[in-house]
Design an enzyme around this catalytic site. Structure first.
Site, PDB file in Angstrom:
ATOM      1  N   ASN A   9      14.813  37.126  63.024  1.00  0.00           N
ATOM      2  CA  ASN A   9      14.875  36.631  64.396  1.00  0.00           C
ATOM      3  C   ASN A   9      15.148  37.831  65.292  1.00  0.00           C
ATOM      4  O   ASN A   9      16.247  38.362  65.297  1.00  0.00           O
ATOM      5  CB  ASN A   9      16.005  35.593  64.518  1.00  0.00           C
ATOM      6  N   LYS A  11      15.313  37.899  68.455  1.00  0.00           N
ATOM      7  CA  LYS A  11      15.981  37.564  69.722  1.00  0.00           C
ATOM      8  C   LYS A  11      15.210  38.238  70.871  1.00  0.00           C
ATOM      9  O   LYS A  11      13.985  38.329  70.800  1.00  0.00           O
ATOM     10  CB  LYS A  11      17.449  37.969  69.653  1.00  0.00           C
ATOM     11  N   HIS A  94      19.237  27.370  68.003  1.00  0.00           N
ATOM     12  CA  HIS A  94      19.998  28.592  67.726  1.00  0.00           C
ATOM     13  C   HIS A  94      21.282  28.566  68.563  1.00  0.00           C
ATOM     14  O   HIS A  94      21.274  28.098  69.700  1.00  0.00           O
ATOM     15  CB  HIS A  94      19.158  29.827  68.050  1.00  0.00           C
ATOM     16  N   GLU A  96      22.712  30.706  70.235  1.00  0.00           N
ATOM     17  CA  GLU A  96      22.608  31.355  71.548  1.00  0.00           C
ATOM     18  C   GLU A  96      21.941  30.422  72.559  1.00  0.00           C
ATOM     19  O   GLU A  96      22.223  30.502  73.752  1.00  0.00           O
ATOM     20  CB  GLU A  96      21.857  32.692  71.398  1.00  0.00           C
ATOM     21  N   GLU A 166      24.377  29.168  60.464  1.00  0.00           N
ATOM     22  CA  GLU A 166      24.760  30.430  61.094  1.00  0.00           C
ATOM     23  C   GLU A 166      26.104  30.257  61.797  1.00  0.00           C
ATOM     24  O   GLU A 166      26.146  29.763  62.936  1.00  0.00           O
ATOM     25  CB  GLU A 166      23.710  30.850  62.121  1.00  0.00           C
ATOM     26  N   GLY A 172      25.974  38.710  64.956  1.00  0.00           N
ATOM     27  CA  GLY A 172      26.024  39.941  65.752  1.00  0.00           C
ATOM     28  C   GLY A 172      27.379  40.619  65.764  1.00  0.00           C
ATOM     29  O   GLY A 172      27.608  41.530  66.557  1.00  0.00           O
ATOM     30  N   SER A 211      25.035  38.417  60.499  1.00  0.00           N
ATOM     31  CA  SER A 211      25.333  39.776  60.026  1.00  0.00           C
ATOM     32  C   SER A 211      24.852  40.043  58.603  1.00  0.00           C
ATOM     33  O   SER A 211      25.485  40.797  57.862  1.00  0.00           O
ATOM     34  CB  SER A 211      26.833  40.080  60.160  1.00  0.00           C
TER      35      SER A 211
HETATM   36  P1  13P Z   1      22.695  38.904  63.232  1.00  0.00           P
HETATM   37  O1  13P Z   1      22.025  39.088  61.901  1.00  0.00           O
HETATM   38  O2  13P Z   1      22.386  39.995  64.210  1.00  0.00           O
HETATM   39  O3  13P Z   1      24.158  38.647  63.075  1.00  0.00           O
HETATM   40  O4  13P Z   1      22.065  37.579  63.897  1.00  0.00           O
HETATM   41  C1  13P Z   1      21.981  36.422  63.131  1.00  0.00           C
HETATM   42  C2  13P Z   1      21.180  35.426  63.881  1.00  0.00           C
HETATM   43  O5  13P Z   1      21.591  34.900  64.882  1.00  0.00           O
HETATM   44  C3  13P Z   1      19.836  35.110  63.368  1.00  0.00           C
HETATM   45  O6  13P Z   1      19.300  34.008  63.999  1.00  0.00           O
END
Ligand code: 13P
Length: 248
Positions: A9, A11, A94, A96, A166, A172, A211
């Site tokens: 992903n 983002k 997601h 976010e 997640e 992140g 992560s």
């Molecule tokens: P990270 O791997 O950067 O922590 O992000 C995970 C994520 O949100 C994947 O959708």
């Protein structure tokens, strides 16, 4: 036996050139990989993904989809448009989107349903915040997020998608859930699936995200209910992403 899926992903990162370079590196390695691989780039990069991934076994999809079919929804993209753009999959819910854009469980369920109707494979993202984990609410939160979709599309509908657990506190932050912590939640998720439909519970893939990198992936993949990974930051680098693919 569930075939593992490792998905990136991106983002709001990347560029047309970055997609081209990433695909050039990943496609070769992917040809022999006994796992499924998918890329979720931002909308404007889907055209390059379609071009670079045509005829390969790497799938791609969008990071979100509108719950509406068409109309006056400025900034939104419909499931039919994603199909036309070559997408096979789409992320829904997601964290976010849930936290920065206020998406509710009901809206996420509507998006899951719309994606299914269009023939996309929805990847349903669920997970608790740090406060919720510390308050002992992890199972309740994840269960609520999952049941909202189950109520909307039923067990048969849910079975056509993929689940990505997640934990928000691991996204992140460089702070991965331990394999045991992740496994405990995955087991709970599979239990909910089993209650809804025993056959689908065994075949549905539950990815872990938060992560994940080339160093910690192997231990996570050893867990019986972890069927792959949804990778954010580490997926931007094709070589690091391939390290994760190889451990899967
Ligand atoms: P990270 O791997 O950067 O922590 O992000 C995970 C994520 O949100 C994947 O959708």
């Amino acid at each position: 036996m569930r075939r593992r899926l490792v998905a990136g992903n991106w983002k709001m990162n990347g560029s047309v050139a970055a997609v081209r370079d990433w695909c050039a590196t990943v496609v070769q390695a992917a040809a022999e990989a006994p796992v499924d691989i998918a890329l979720f780039p931002p909308y404007p990069l889907l055209a390059q993904a379609m071009q670079s991934l045509a005829g390969t076994n790497v799938q791609f999809g969008a990071q979100d989809v509108s719950m509406h079919a068409s109309g006056a929804y400025t900034g939104e993209v419909s499931a039919a448009m994603l199909i036309e753009a070559g997408c096979r999959q789409v992320l829904v819910g997601h964290s976010e989107r849930r936290s920065y854009h206020g998406e509710t469980d009901e809206q996420v369920a509507a998006k899951f349903a719309v994606a299914l109707d269009a023939g996309l494979v929805p990847v349903l993202c669920i997970g608790e915040t740090l406060a919720q984990r510390e308050g002992g609410e992890t199972d309740a939160v994840v269960g609520r997020q999952l049941r909202a979709v189950l109520e909307r599309v039923g067990g048969d509908g849910l079975a056509k998608g993929v689940i990505a657990y997640e934990p928000v506190w691991a996204i992140g932050t460089g702070r991965t859930a331990s394999p045991m912590q992740a496994q405990a939640v995955h087991e709970n998720i599979r239990g909910i699936l089993r209650d809804a439909n025993a056959t689908m519970a065994g075949s549905m893939r539950i990815l872990y995200g938060g992560s994940v990198n080339g160093d910690n992936a192997a231990q996570l993949f050893e867990m019986p209910d972890i069927d792959g990974a949804l990778v954010g930051g580490a997926s931007l680098n094709a070589r690091e992403f391939l390290r994760i693919v190889r451990t899967a």
